[in-house]
Scaffold this active site. Structure first.
Site, PDB file in Angstrom:
ATOM      1  CB  CYS A  56      39.171  53.430  36.722  1.00 35.26           C
ATOM      2  SG  CYS A  56      38.145  52.988  38.152  1.00 35.26           S
ATOM      3  CG  ASP A  75      41.716  51.307  41.514  1.00 35.84           C
ATOM      4  OD1 ASP A  75      42.807  51.487  42.103  1.00 35.84           O
ATOM      5  OD2 ASP A  75      41.042  50.269  41.637  1.00 35.84           O
ATOM      6  NE  ARG A 123      43.736  49.064  43.307  1.00 34.86           N
ATOM      7  CZ  ARG A 123      43.042  47.944  43.145  1.00 34.86           C
ATOM      8  NH1 ARG A 123      43.506  46.798  43.588  1.00 34.86           N
ATOM      9  NH2 ARG A 123      41.889  47.978  42.505  1.00 34.86           N
ATOM     10  CG  HIS A 128      41.288  48.943  36.754  1.00 33.25           C
ATOM     11  ND1 HIS A 128      41.097  48.141  37.849  1.00 33.25           N
ATOM     12  CD2 HIS A 128      40.534  50.050  36.967  1.00 33.25           C
ATOM     13  CE1 HIS A 128      40.269  48.731  38.691  1.00 33.25           C
ATOM     14  NE2 HIS A 128      39.912  49.899  38.175  1.00 33.25           N
ATOM     15  CB  CYS A 164      36.943  47.901  37.219  1.00 34.82           C
ATOM     16  SG  CYS A 164      36.235  49.546  37.488  1.00 34.82           S
TER      17      CYS A 164
END
Length: 187
Positions: free
Chosen positions: A40, A42, A44, A96, A99
Site C-alpha cells: 500500500c 500508506d 507509515r 495492512h 487500510c
C-alpha cells in the site's frame, strides 16, 4: 521545508558513507533483490523498514490498497521487470490493517478515480455483503476485508500471464500474501 528535507538527505548520505565507506558505490553497481513487494502507498509502511532489509534487497511497487489491476500497465510493467529481468524469487503482496483505501472501497458513494481503482475490492465486498454483515464490529469488519483483499490480490497476481509464463518455464517464483499491523510493527 524542502531545504530541510534536502539537508536531511545530505546528512544521511554523509553518515551512511562514514558508517560504511563505499556503500553507495556498491549499491550503484548492481540490483539483485530476491524479494518483490507489492504494498500500500500508506506513508507509515515502507518495505525495507518492515522487512529489516537494506536498499537493493527488495524491489518495491506501492499503490492505494495494494491492488493488482490486471489492466494497469504500470503494475504489469513492474511485475514483468521484477520477474523477467530481476528474476526475484518471492513476490509479497502486503496489505495492512486499518487500510484507508479498503475502508473507502466499503462506502456506497462513488464517482472519483479512487473509486475506479478500488472497484475490485468494492465488488468483492458487495458480492459477500451478507457474510460481512455478520461481523458487527466495524474495525473487525475492516480488518477482515483487508485480509481478504490481500488474498484476492495474490490470486489476481497468480493469474497474470507474467507469473503463469514464469511458472511454465520452471522459474523459481513464490507468491506470498501478508498483512501488517501498524500498531505493533509485525507481519
Amino acid at each position: 521545508m524542502l531545504n530541510d528535507v534536502l539537508q536531511r538527505n545530505r546528512d544521511w548520505s554523509a553518515a551512511r558513507q562514514a558508517q560504511e565507506p563505499g556503500y553507495f558505490t556498491r549499491l550503484a553497481a548492481q540490483q539483485a533483490p530476491e524479494f518483490f513487494w507489492i504494498g500500500c502507498s500508506d506513508s507509515r509502511i515502507t518495505a525495507n523498514d518492515v522487512l529489516g532489509l537494506d536498499p537493493g534487497e527488495v524491489f518495491v511497487h506501492r499503490n492505494i490498497a495494494n491492488v493488482v489491476h490486471t489492466s494497469d500497465m504500470n503494475i504489469l510493467s513492474v511485475i514483468e521487470y521484477a520477474v523477467e529481468q530481476l528474476r526475484v524469487e518471492h513476490i509479497i503482496v502486503c496489505g495492512h490493517y486499518g487500510c484507508g483505501g479498503v475502508q473507502r472501497a466499503l462506502v456506497t458513494e462513488r464517482g472519483s478515480m479512487l473509486d475506479h481503482w478500488l472497484q475490485p475490492i468494492s465488488m468483492l465486498h458487495r458480492k459477500h455483503r451478507e457474510t460481512f454483515a455478520l461481523i458487527p464490529d466495524e474495525a473487525c469488519h475492516l480488518d477482515r476485508m483487508c485480509e481478504i483483499n490481500v488474498e484476492m490480490q495474490v490470486r489476481r497476481l497468480a493469474q497474470t500471464p507474467i507469473v503463469e509464463n514464469a511458472w511454465a518455464r520452471g522459474q523459481e517464483l513464490n507468491l506470498h500474501g501478508w498483512i501488517y499491523a501498524i500498531e505493533d510493527g509485525l507481519l
